[in-house]
Design a protein around this motif. Structure first.
Motif, mmCIF file in Angstrom:
data_model
loop_
_atom_site.group_PDB
_atom_site.id
_atom_site.type_symbol
_atom_site.label_atom_id
_atom_site.label_comp_id
_atom_site.label_asym_id
_atom_site.label_seq_id
_atom_site.Cartn_x
_atom_site.Cartn_y
_atom_site.Cartn_z
ATOM 1 N N ARG A 1 18.423 -42.110 14.863
ATOM 2 C CA ARG A 1 18.508 -42.518 13.467
ATOM 3 C C ARG A 1 17.479 -43.279 12.958
ATOM 4 N N GLU A 2 17.005 -44.206 13.739
ATOM 5 C CA GLU A 2 15.997 -45.096 13.000
ATOM 6 C C GLU A 2 14.681 -44.409 13.245
ATOM 7 N N VAL A 3 14.525 -43.667 14.189
ATOM 8 C CA VAL A 3 13.274 -42.756 14.114
ATOM 9 C C VAL A 3 13.254 -42.011 13.025
ATOM 10 N N ALA A 4 14.248 -41.187 12.718
ATOM 11 C CA ALA A 4 14.259 -40.341 11.644
ATOM 12 C C ALA A 4 13.990 -40.917 10.217
ATOM 13 N N THR A 5 14.522 -42.145 10.224
ATOM 14 C CA THR A 5 14.198 -42.917 8.743
ATOM 15 C C THR A 5 12.820 -43.451 8.690
ATOM 16 N N SER A 6 12.224 -43.523 9.643
ATOM 17 C CA SER A 6 10.855 -44.114 9.811
ATOM 18 C C SER A 6 9.853 -43.321 9.723
ATOM 19 N N HIS B 1 5.912 -39.726 5.983
ATOM 20 C CA HIS B 1 4.912 -39.009 6.745
ATOM 21 C C HIS B 1 4.859 -37.501 6.425
ATOM 22 N N SER B 2 3.873 -36.763 6.808
ATOM 23 C CA SER B 2 3.843 -35.506 6.053
ATOM 24 C C SER B 2 4.814 -34.690 6.676
ATOM 25 N N PHE B 3 5.127 -33.524 6.387
ATOM 26 C CA PHE B 3 6.162 -32.614 6.889
ATOM 27 C C PHE B 3 5.474 -31.916 8.112
ATOM 28 N N ALA B 4 4.240 -31.622 8.273
ATOM 29 C CA ALA B 4 3.475 -31.067 9.168
ATOM 30 C C ALA B 4 3.697 -32.284 10.385
ATOM 31 N N ASP B 5 3.343 -33.420 10.221
ATOM 32 C CA ASP B 5 3.519 -34.230 11.164
ATOM 33 C C ASP B 5 4.751 -34.841 11.853
ATOM 34 N N LYS B 6 5.869 -34.522 10.871
ATOM 35 C CA LYS B 6 7.155 -34.853 11.494
ATOM 36 C C LYS B 6 8.109 -33.840 11.760
ATOM 37 N N SER B 7 8.089 -32.429 11.263
ATOM 38 C CA SER B 7 8.965 -31.554 11.229
ATOM 39 C C SER B 7 9.415 -31.179 12.657
ATOM 40 N N ALA B 8 8.571 -31.057 13.801
ATOM 41 C CA ALA B 8 9.208 -30.830 15.055
ATOM 42 C C ALA B 8 10.077 -32.061 15.569
ATOM 43 N N MET B 9 9.654 -33.416 15.250
ATOM 44 C CA MET B 9 10.464 -34.241 15.805
ATOM 45 C C MET B 9 11.729 -34.476 15.024
ATOM 46 N N LEU B 10 11.889 -34.086 13.609
ATOM 47 C CA LEU B 10 13.017 -33.815 12.737
ATOM 48 C C LEU B 10 13.954 -32.640 13.356
ATOM 49 N N GLU B 11 13.273 -31.601 13.779
ATOM 50 C CA GLU B 11 13.902 -30.588 14.329
ATOM 51 C C GLU B 11 14.676 -30.925 15.469
ATOM 52 N N ALA C 1 20.487 -40.303 7.605
ATOM 53 C CA ALA C 1 19.065 -40.761 7.955
ATOM 54 C C ALA C 1 18.270 -39.486 7.973
ATOM 55 N N LEU C 2 18.805 -38.274 8.265
ATOM 56 C CA LEU C 2 18.140 -37.192 8.439
ATOM 57 C C LEU C 2 17.710 -36.862 6.975
ATOM 58 N N GLY C 3 18.623 -36.900 6.142
ATOM 59 C CA GLY C 3 18.404 -36.405 4.699
ATOM 60 C C GLY C 3 17.185 -37.451 4.073
ATOM 61 N N LEU C 4 17.373 -38.661 4.456
ATOM 62 C CA LEU C 4 16.219 -39.366 3.897
ATOM 63 C C LEU C 4 14.888 -39.167 4.387
ATOM 64 N N ALA C 5 14.816 -38.795 5.733
ATOM 65 C CA ALA C 5 13.660 -38.545 6.380
ATOM 66 C C ALA C 5 13.099 -37.373 5.607
ATOM 67 N N ILE C 6 13.830 -36.355 5.281
ATOM 68 C CA ILE C 6 13.447 -34.906 4.574
ATOM 69 C C ILE C 6 13.151 -35.190 3.213
ATOM 70 N N LEU D 1 21.197 -31.633 2.115
ATOM 71 C CA LEU D 1 19.732 -30.971 1.571
ATOM 72 C C LEU D 1 19.831 -30.477 0.251
ATOM 73 N N HIS D 2 20.734 -29.619 0.043
ATOM 74 C CA HIS D 2 21.126 -28.925 -1.182
ATOM 75 C C HIS D 2 19.869 -28.192 -1.761
ATOM 76 N N PRO D 3 19.138 -27.589 -1.011
ATOM 77 C CA PRO D 3 17.889 -26.616 -1.498
ATOM 78 C C PRO D 3 18.213 -25.588 -2.376
ATOM 79 N N SER D 4 17.477 -25.236 -3.096
ATOM 80 C CA SER D 4 17.634 -23.844 -4.124
ATOM 81 C C SER D 4 17.705 -22.516 -3.264
ATOM 82 N N GLU D 5 16.948 -22.596 -2.290
ATOM 83 C CA GLU D 5 16.818 -21.518 -1.430
ATOM 84 C C GLU D 5 18.224 -21.332 -0.617
ATOM 85 N N ALA D 6 19.211 -22.370 -0.478
ATOM 86 C CA ALA D 6 20.294 -21.780 -0.022
ATOM 87 C C ALA D 6 21.374 -21.187 -0.974
#
Length: 211
Positions: free
Chosen positions: A70-75, A79-89, A105-110, A141-146
């Motif tokens: 959880r702490e890693v996620a919020t930290s 950072h850019s999505f390119a840098d963090k996407s694999a870690m968040l997945e 925590a995930l929601g905040l990170a994204i 996340l409630h993205p419009s794509e969903a």
């Protein structure tokens, strides 16, 4: 560090990143401690010292402790999505689907990358058979794509009333124009939760999201 009271013992950890190369090594060593609280505090100490935490985040994204993940996620929020996407997945994959603090925590990170992350984890193209875990993540996340998938869930008789209403809740939290347009379509289709849709229209058009 050997004090019987862990709260006192961990106070020293905050100093390590400021004690030169040796202190930094001591802090990095604690990232591999058997005690998840020491791993957590060591990571927070490195972050607080304005040290680039990406290399540490990569190793801790799969930490056995949800507390650390959880702490890693919020930290990673800034950072850019390119840098963090694999870690968040990875952090998402290890979520039990129930811990609401973990979900937040995930929601905040994204933040600002909701659509990108939703598309990344959307492995099941049949909305009626989404897992509870993915359904909750979509709600956060409630993205419009969903929206198209949520529309299908909202009118599916294969799902429970609770699941259909949850799909409507997710649509209601979406701020894009497609959300009220979809709600109106569902209302006109006379879906089972028509009164529930009316409730959301009343809420969201009273000086709120859809005005």
């Amino acid at each position: 560090l050997t004090h019987k009271n862990s709260w006192i013992a961990m106070r020293a950890v905050w100093l390590f990143p400021h004690l030169g190369e040796q202190g930094l090594k001591e802090c990095e060593t604690l990232l591999k401690s058997d005690n998840p609280e020491f791993r957590l505090v060591a990571y927070k100490a490195l972050r607080r010292a304005d040290i680039n935490i990406l290399k540490y985040a990569k190793s801790l994204a799969s930490d056995p402790s949800a507390l650390v993940r959880r702490e890693v996620a919020t930290s990673l929020r800034n950072h850019s999505f390119a840098d963090k996407s694999a870690m968040l997945e990875t952090i998402y994959d290890l979520w039990d689907g129930k811990d609401r603090a973990y979900l937040e925590a995930l929601g905040l990170a994204i933040t600002y990358s909701e659509s990108d992350f939703w598309n990344l984890i959307n492995k099941n193209k049949d909305p009626e058979s989404w897992s509870s875990k993915f359904t909750w993540m979509t709600w956060r996340l409630h993205p419009s794509e969903a929206i198209p998938a949520l529309m299908k869930r909202a009118q599916s008789l294969k799902l429970t009333e609770v699941d259909r209403r949850f799909a409507l809740d997710t649509i209601a939290f979406t701020e894009w124009a497609i959300a009220p347009q979809t709600m109106l379509k569902l209302y006109e289709l006379n879906v089972p939760e028509k009164a529930y849709i009316q409730m959301w229209f009343n809420i969201n058009t009273d000086g709120n999201k859809w005005d």
